[in-house]
Scaffold this active site. Sequence first.
Site: not given
Length: 122
Positions: A24-25, A33, A35, A49, A70, A86-87
């Site tokens: 779903a993510a 996606r 990241e 490294l 995330e 609504e806010f």
Amino acid sequence: MKPGHTGFKHLIHSTGYSIKGLKAAFQHEAAFRQELVLCLILIPTALWLGQTAIERLLLIGCCFLVLITELMNSAVEAVVDRIGPEFHELSGRAKDIGSAAVFIALALAGITWITLAYSRFF
């Protein structure tokens, strides 16, 4: 947890829910996606490294931390959006705090990568 879902049966169901969440993510969250693609590049780079197992773990671990953060931010946003369009001050605050968590995880990853890359080459 459903009745009768304990032990190994619970582990199987939980794993299925986790895979469903990752799908779903990936499907609905562009930031996840992006990241994930970055991590797919950075993880092999970390193996090259990092000079010690601890350095490799730090480099790879902060990649996973960004993805975890995330995912949590996306979950908060989904719940807030489910409540309504609504806010509301608290809804905005929840989303802003989730975004801040991702920002801090990205900052930590950046600092870790820069510090270890600098120590490797300079």
